[in-house]
Scaffold this motif. Structure first.
Motif, PDB file in Angstrom:
ATOM      1  N   GLY A 163       0.795  -1.226   0.000  1.00 32.15           N
ATOM      2  CA  GLY A 163       0.000   0.000   0.000  1.00 32.15           C
ATOM      3  C   GLY A 163       0.821   1.265   0.000  1.00 32.15           C
ATOM      4  O   GLY A 163       0.270   2.360   0.133  1.00 32.15           O
ATOM      5  N   ASP A 164       2.134   1.145  -0.153  1.00 36.80           N
ATOM      6  CA  ASP A 164       3.019   2.292   0.038  1.00 36.80           C
ATOM      7  C   ASP A 164       2.642   3.500  -0.804  1.00 36.80           C
ATOM      8  O   ASP A 164       2.505   4.612  -0.300  1.00 36.80           O
ATOM      9  CB  ASP A 164       4.469   1.893  -0.272  1.00 36.80           C
ATOM     10  N   ALA A 165       2.504   3.316  -2.128  1.00 36.55           N
ATOM     11  CA  ALA A 165       2.300   4.459  -3.023  1.00 36.55           C
ATOM     12  C   ALA A 165       0.977   5.167  -2.752  1.00 36.55           C
ATOM     13  O   ALA A 165       0.916   6.400  -2.720  1.00 36.55           O
ATOM     14  CB  ALA A 165       2.360   3.987  -4.480  1.00 36.55           C
ATOM     15  N   GLY A 166      -0.080   4.414  -2.545  1.00 42.71           N
ATOM     16  CA  GLY A 166      -1.385   5.029  -2.331  1.00 42.71           C
ATOM     17  C   GLY A 166      -1.524   5.702  -0.983  1.00 42.71           C
ATOM     18  O   GLY A 166      -2.249   6.693  -0.840  1.00 42.71           O
ATOM     19  N   LEU A 167      -0.826   5.197   0.032  1.00 45.54           N
ATOM     20  CA  LEU A 167      -0.925   5.770   1.376  1.00 45.54           C
ATOM     21  C   LEU A 167       0.025   6.945   1.594  1.00 45.54           C
ATOM     22  O   LEU A 167      -0.217   7.784   2.470  1.00 45.54           O
ATOM     23  CB  LEU A 167      -0.614   4.689   2.416  1.00 45.54           C
ATOM     24  N   ARG A 168       1.100   7.011   0.813  1.00 45.60           N
ATOM     25  CA  ARG A 168       2.149   7.987   1.076  1.00 45.60           C
ATOM     26  C   ARG A 168       1.661   9.432   1.131  1.00 45.60           C
ATOM     27  O   ARG A 168       2.076  10.179   2.028  1.00 45.60           O
ATOM     28  CB  ARG A 168       3.255   7.834   0.021  1.00 45.60           C
ATOM     29  N   PRO A 169       0.785   9.905   0.224  1.00 49.38           N
ATOM     30  CA  PRO A 169       0.360  11.307   0.316  1.00 49.38           C
ATOM     31  C   PRO A 169      -0.289  11.664   1.654  1.00 49.38           C
ATOM     32  O   PRO A 169      -0.013  12.720   2.223  1.00 49.38           O
ATOM     33  CB  PRO A 169      -0.638  11.447  -0.843  1.00 49.38           C
TER      34      PRO A 169
END
Length: 290
Positions: A32-38
């Motif tokens: 989930g890194d990319a979607g959660l990062r913001p």
């Protein structure tokens, strides 16, 4: 920084990191890194459970982003926005399936977080329940050469390889079903019937977020994936190229040609003395969302 991809050649024996294009055939990395990062970078509140489900809420709790590998359907991501608080019915909802490319989810959340943080109500505006012309919203797909099939009540667009598409439904829709199923105003999908991913958006989802998502799908730049995790559909229909290691620096070349000392010490492989960085659990694959 990785080097540009080599000439296209997709043998099945590739290992390690590879470039994949087009994006709608890349699949997910399983994290989930990319979607959660913001939202994480913005300092939003986090919570999780013993099953590995992870949620992030805006400071006023009027947006919730759920990464749900152990949810009750195949929607790995569920995002909802509320007029007052998260105990009321959502104003709008979006969902992304467990095989949706990470870059597609990240495009949506990257637009959503500043939309909330810069104007407290902007994330509730910009969604239109009915419009005759859907082309401004889906413009990135049309600009990429996707074709349009327009009927009285439905607008569909299809990628040149016919392995991705999007829709806009002009009918009067049930608001409750839109929030809990795939019977939504807007949708984007990729892949074949088995293994197909989807992203769905209810009527009041801000259309700039849908456009940003469409732009991520249409982006021609290759994305990086692990060769061992590629699906059969990806291997058969996508262009796959090796990720070449970066060219050695002059200092590294000088060290490589430096005379070795007579007495050598035993070198312990890095992988035997280090622990991989922690990642969020990968998605499960429960029955399709209803």
């Amino acid at each position: 920084m990785t080097s540009p991809p080599e000439a296209a050649a997709p043998p099945d024996h590739y290992t390690g990191e590879v470039y994949v294009t087009p994006r709608h055939l890349a699949g997910t990395t399983g994290t989930g890194d990319a979607g959660l990062r913001p939202a994480l970078d913005a300092g939003w509140e986090t919570s999780d459970d013993d099953l590995g489900n992870f949620c992030i809420a805006a400071p006023d709790h009027r947006i919730r982003i759920g990464y749900l590998p152990e949810g009750d359907d195949d929607a790995l991501w569920k995002i909802a926005a509320y007029e007052q608080h998260s105990f009321a019915a959502p104003r709008w909802a979006a969902a992304f399936s467990d095989s949706c490319p990470d870059e597609v989810v990240a495009a949506f959340t990257t637009g959503l977080v500043p939309l909330h943080d810069t104007d407290g109500n902007a994330f509730l505006r910009g969604g239109i329940g009915y419009r005759r012309d859907a082309s401004p919203v889906l413009a990135p797909l049309l600009d990429a050469g996707w074709t349009v099939d327009e009927r009285h009540w439905l607008v569909e667009v299809r990628s040149p390889d016919a392995l991705a598409g999007a829709w806009y439904d002009r009918r009067t829709l049930d608001p409750d079903r839109e929030l809990t199923s795939n019977a939504t105003r807007w949708g984007i999908w990729g892949g074949k019937t088995r293994g197909r991913w989807y992203a769905v958006f209810s009527s009041h989802t801000p259309t700039p977020l849908i456009t940003a998502t469409a732009a991520a799908v249409a982006d021609p730049a290759p994305v990086v994936r692990w060769a061992g995790g590629l699906s059969t559909i990806t291997r058969r229909h996508a262009t796959i190229t090796r990720v070449r290691p970066p060219a050695p620096t002059p200092l590294e070349l000088a060290r490589a040609h430096r005379p070795s000392p007579v007495l050598r010490t035993v070198t312990v492989p890095r992988w035997s003395t280090s622990t991989p960085s922690a990642r969020l659990p990968g998605p499960s694959r429960p029955p399709a969302r209803r």
